[in-house]
Scaffold this motif. Structure first.
Motif, short mmCIF file in Angstrom:
data_model
loop_
_atom_site.label_atom_id
_atom_site.label_comp_id
_atom_site.label_asym_id
_atom_site.label_seq_id
_atom_site.Cartn_x
_atom_site.Cartn_y
_atom_site.Cartn_z
N GLU A 56 0.83 -1.20 0.00
CA GLU A 56 0.00 0.00 0.00
C GLU A 56 0.86 1.25 0.00
OE1 GLU A 56 -3.30 2.24 -0.36
OE2 GLU A 56 -3.18 0.07 -0.50
N LYS A 57 2.02 1.19 0.65
CA LYS A 57 2.92 2.34 0.70
C LYS A 57 3.43 2.72 -0.69
CE LYS A 57 4.91 1.83 5.35
NZ LYS A 57 6.17 1.60 6.10
N VAL A 58 3.68 1.70 -1.50
CA VAL A 58 4.29 1.95 -2.82
C VAL A 58 3.29 1.72 -3.95
CG1 VAL A 58 6.61 1.41 -2.02
CG2 VAL A 58 5.18 -0.42 -2.93
N ARG A 59 2.02 1.70 -3.62
CA ARG A 59 0.99 1.37 -4.60
C ARG A 59 1.04 2.23 -5.85
NH1 ARG A 59 -5.58 1.60 -3.52
NH2 ARG A 59 -6.21 0.95 -5.61
N TRP A 60 1.35 3.52 -5.70
CA TRP A 60 1.32 4.45 -6.83
C TRP A 60 2.70 4.70 -7.40
CZ3 TRP A 60 -3.33 4.54 -8.53
CH2 TRP A 60 -4.39 4.39 -7.64
N ILE A 61 3.67 3.89 -6.99
CA ILE A 61 4.99 3.90 -7.61
C ILE A 61 5.02 2.71 -8.57
CG2 ILE A 61 7.48 3.69 -7.23
CD1 ILE A 61 7.05 4.76 -4.40
N ASP A 62 5.23 2.97 -9.85
CA ASP A 62 5.27 1.87 -10.82
C ASP A 62 6.21 0.77 -10.34
OD1 ASP A 62 3.48 3.20 -12.39
OD2 ASP A 62 4.82 3.53 -14.08
N SER A 63 5.81 -0.48 -10.56
CA SER A 63 6.54 -1.63 -10.01
C SER A 63 8.02 -1.63 -10.35
CB SER A 63 5.89 -2.93 -10.47
OG SER A 63 5.87 -3.01 -11.89
N GLY A 64 8.37 -1.16 -11.53
CA GLY A 64 9.77 -1.15 -11.94
C GLY A 64 10.63 -0.17 -11.17
N TYR A 65 10.01 0.72 -10.40
CA TYR A 65 10.76 1.74 -9.66
C TYR A 65 10.85 1.43 -8.16
CZ TYR A 65 10.10 4.65 -13.84
OH TYR A 65 10.11 5.14 -15.12
#
Length: 251
Positions: free
Chosen positions: A50-59
């Motif tokens: 949930e913390k990184v939900r809006w960070i594209d997976s590759g990043y």
């Protein structure tokens, strides 16, 4: 729980388990304990995602500890340390420029993940994908979140990497203008030097976007040096050359 105890008693009786063996068995986690452990692990992973939900997976998944450059990591940390006192109050981010392969994206990734760990809501995407997501008429999630000021920081990677058509320029303007109106701090990574964005010879339609970017992004020292990708390829080539003989039959 009572059923588990009764089952354990029945097993001991059937197989004539000694008291010592019983104590050893009871040291093992029960089925209920294993189940609760699985639930706790699932909730932990879900909270992390949930913390990184809006960070594209590759990043995802890189932090300052992973940097090969102490100076770059230190400046990235300074951005985070002063985010609340300088960047956020002024509604600005930073402009990360430099030649291809020098680590601009890696720095932005580290900032994104470090800030996500601190509880900030970060959106990071390659700019071409962000344009598509923002202008998607069937899924307006990203557009609504930007307009509703739901992100603490927006990071657009690889700005100006391709030649845009008039249609693409207009879509890019829609995205950049919405970010500006939302007063959300913005970080862009780009191969374009500052002078290229401020050049009076720039296409008029692009110039208004460049002007807006310069207005929204404060100075950050350009990243210099040789492409890390080229350095890595050279190292691999040197190792590969040691493995093979010449293909020349005359040797």
């Amino acid at each position: 729980m009572q059923q588990l105890k009764e089952l354990a008693t029945a097993i001991r009786t059937a197989f004539n388990i000694t008291e010592e063996e019983r104590e050893e068995l009871e040291k093992e986690p029960s089925l209920e304990e294993e189940h609760q452990k699985m639930i706790a692990e699932f909730l932990k992973q879900n909270k992390r995602l949930e913390k990184v939900r809006w960070i594209d997976s590759g990043y995802r998944g890189v932090y300052f500890k992973d940097s090969r450059s102490e100076a770059i990591a230190k400046n990235g940390q300074k951005f985070i340390d002063t985010f609340e006192t300088f960047f956020k109050p002024n509604n600005v981010g930073i402009y990360i420029s430099g030649p291809v392969g020098t680590g601009k994206t890696f720095l932005a990734m580290m900032i994104a993940n470090e800030m996500a760990e601190l509880g900030y809501k970060i959106y990071m995407s390659r700019i071409s994908n962000a344009i598509e997501d923002f202008n998607d008429i069937y899924d307006t999630t990203i557009a609504e979140k930007i307009k509703n000021r739901e992100f603490d920081l927006i990071i657009l990677d690889d700005f100006g990497a391709s030649r845009e058509t008039d249609y693409q320029i207009e879509r890019l303007w829609n995205l950049i203008d919405a970010i500006k109106v939302s007063q959300t701090p913005l970080i862009v990574t780009t191969n374009l030097a500052y002078r290229e964005l401020s050049s009076p010879e720039t296409n008029l339609k692009l110039k208004r976007i460049y002007d807006r970017i310069l207005e929204m992004c404060a100075f950050f020292p350009p990243i210099k040096g040789t492409s890390k990708r080229i350095q890595s390829a050279q190292e691999l080539n040197r190792e590969s050359m040691k493995m093979f003989d010449s293909n020349d039959d005359s040797d």
